[in-house]
Design an enzyme around this catalytic site. Sequence first.
Site, PDB file in Angstrom:
ATOM      1  N   ILE A 171       0.754  -1.095   0.499  1.00 15.73           N
ATOM      2  CA  ILE A 171       0.094   0.055  -0.150  1.00 15.73           C
ATOM      3  C   ILE A 171       0.661   1.237   0.086  1.00 15.73           C
ATOM      4  CG2 ILE A 171      -1.651   1.485   1.139  1.00 15.73           C
ATOM      5  CD1 ILE A 171      -2.612  -1.496   2.376  1.00 15.73           C
ATOM      6  N   ASP A 205      11.532   2.998   5.719  1.00 17.05           N
ATOM      7  CA  ASP A 205      10.530   1.574   6.853  1.00 17.05           C
ATOM      8  C   ASP A 205      11.702   1.057   7.427  1.00 17.05           C
ATOM      9  OD1 ASP A 205       9.731  -0.909   6.593  1.00 17.05           O
ATOM     10  OD2 ASP A 205       7.811  -0.906   5.338  1.00 17.05           O
ATOM     11  N   ALA A 248      -4.288   3.115   8.439  1.00 14.71           N
ATOM     12  CA  ALA A 248      -3.283   1.360   8.997  1.00 14.71           C
ATOM     13  C   ALA A 248      -4.529   1.407  10.522  1.00 14.71           C
ATOM     14  CB  ALA A 248      -2.137   1.980   8.581  1.00 14.71           C
ATOM     15  N   ARG A 249      -3.767   1.705  11.511  1.00 17.17           N
ATOM     16  CA  ARG A 249      -4.628   1.058  12.466  1.00 17.17           C
ATOM     17  C   ARG A 249      -4.436   2.626  13.465  1.00 17.17           C
ATOM     18  NH1 ARG A 249      -6.123  -2.358   9.898  1.00 17.17           N
ATOM     19  NH2 ARG A 249      -6.096  -4.870  10.632  1.00 17.17           N
ATOM     20  N   GLU A 300     -12.872   8.556  20.560  1.00 16.16           N
ATOM     21  CA  GLU A 300     -13.000   9.437  21.832  1.00 16.16           C
ATOM     22  C   GLU A 300     -12.712  10.780  21.451  1.00 16.16           C
ATOM     23  OE1 GLU A 300     -11.054   6.317  23.939  1.00 16.16           O
ATOM     24  OE2 GLU A 300     -11.831   6.377  21.914  1.00 16.16           O
ATOM     25  N   HIS A 359     -14.621   2.383   8.950  1.00 16.44           N
ATOM     26  CA  HIS A 359     -13.349   1.307   8.401  1.00 16.44           C
ATOM     27  C   HIS A 359     -13.549   1.479   6.997  1.00 16.44           C
ATOM     28  CE1 HIS A 359      -9.387  -0.012   8.732  1.00 16.44           C
ATOM     29  NE2 HIS A 359      -9.617  -1.478   8.634  1.00 16.44           N
ATOM     30  N   ALA A 394     -10.538  -1.656   2.695  1.00 17.62           N
ATOM     31  CA  ALA A 394     -10.411  -2.482   1.830  1.00 17.62           C
ATOM     32  C   ALA A 394     -12.063  -2.452   1.715  1.00 17.62           C
ATOM     33  CB  ALA A 394      -9.840  -3.446   2.777  1.00 17.62           C
TER      34      ALA A 394
END
Length: 354
Positions: free
Chosen positions: A143, A162, A226-227, A256, A269, A272
């Site tokens: 990605i 990375d 991502a997360r 929150e 989310h 995908a």
Amino acid sequence: GLREFPEGKYNISALEKNPDTEAHAILLRSHKLTNEQVPASVRAIARCGSGTNNIPVDQMTMRGITVFNSPGANANAVKELTLCALLLASRGIIGGIDHTKTIFAEDGHDAAKVKKRVESDKKHFVGQELAGKKLGVVGLGFIGASVAESCLNLGMDVIGYDPGLTVESAWRLPGTEMQRASSLLQVLESADYLSLHVPYSKNTHHLIGRSELEAMKPNAAIVNYARGELIDTAALRELWDSGKRKGRYVCDFPDEHIQGHALATTMPHLGASTAEAEENAAGMAARQIVQFIETGAIINSVNFPNTVLDRPPVSGARLCIVNRNVPGMLGLITSTLGAANLNIQQTINTSRDQ
């Protein structure tokens, strides 16, 4: 994805409806799998997607069960949404849409007045262009590399970082056009936009914390598909409220700490969530299970090393043995087979961690 299993060779059923089944493999997408739900007969688990947070990977490793994911299957879907997010962070798109709705609610009976107000008020939603700005990409897998290439084509300068970059991933990068950073700080200090594409783990929890946020340009925008846990959103909110940060945060992880803030754009989310990505991921996961069950090949496992051994032209049985990485195991296996008067025609031995 289920079409990848040859008809007549596999029995397919829902695990929750048949908890006592002697399944050899589990194929799942978002179900939160527990160790207790995995029958003793299972040899492989494949997730239709890249993340495996819904699978107890460590426990599966201890049980010798290979866990697969589907890296790259949803890369284009996430990339396209990331590009959308960069535009949302740059232009007053959502604010302009909401304001137009308000104008129609207040003056919808007077078309001329609506048109005049819409034209007059557009000055409140002035943004900036992406071309010529610098994008920092953290995580250069399927990605991240795709996002970097697309943004170069939009006229952006791209710097990527990375520390765990593999040779395979390096081949997908856009050549010398992208600047390669030697540290995360180098990316943060120079980027006008930051896009995150790294998996979540205890090592990446709050990868972008208070000190990292303070190191960024005050107006730099952050895109995170991502997360959610990669960002310390409590620290982000405090910096927003203090006026030290003015850049937008766009993500698909409602939180929150930032919900309702004018600089936060949150959504479900959706990274995908396209028919194409779901089909690609399911197909890839199913094919990996078939390969493993029928040949022992391991490709795209998150807990075992890639292991592929082409079948010889002669007939014979194939053994796939999973064991702890301790001294003497290979000798013990070969001597045991020899004692049973079994000849080894070919072999491959790979290891990973323990």
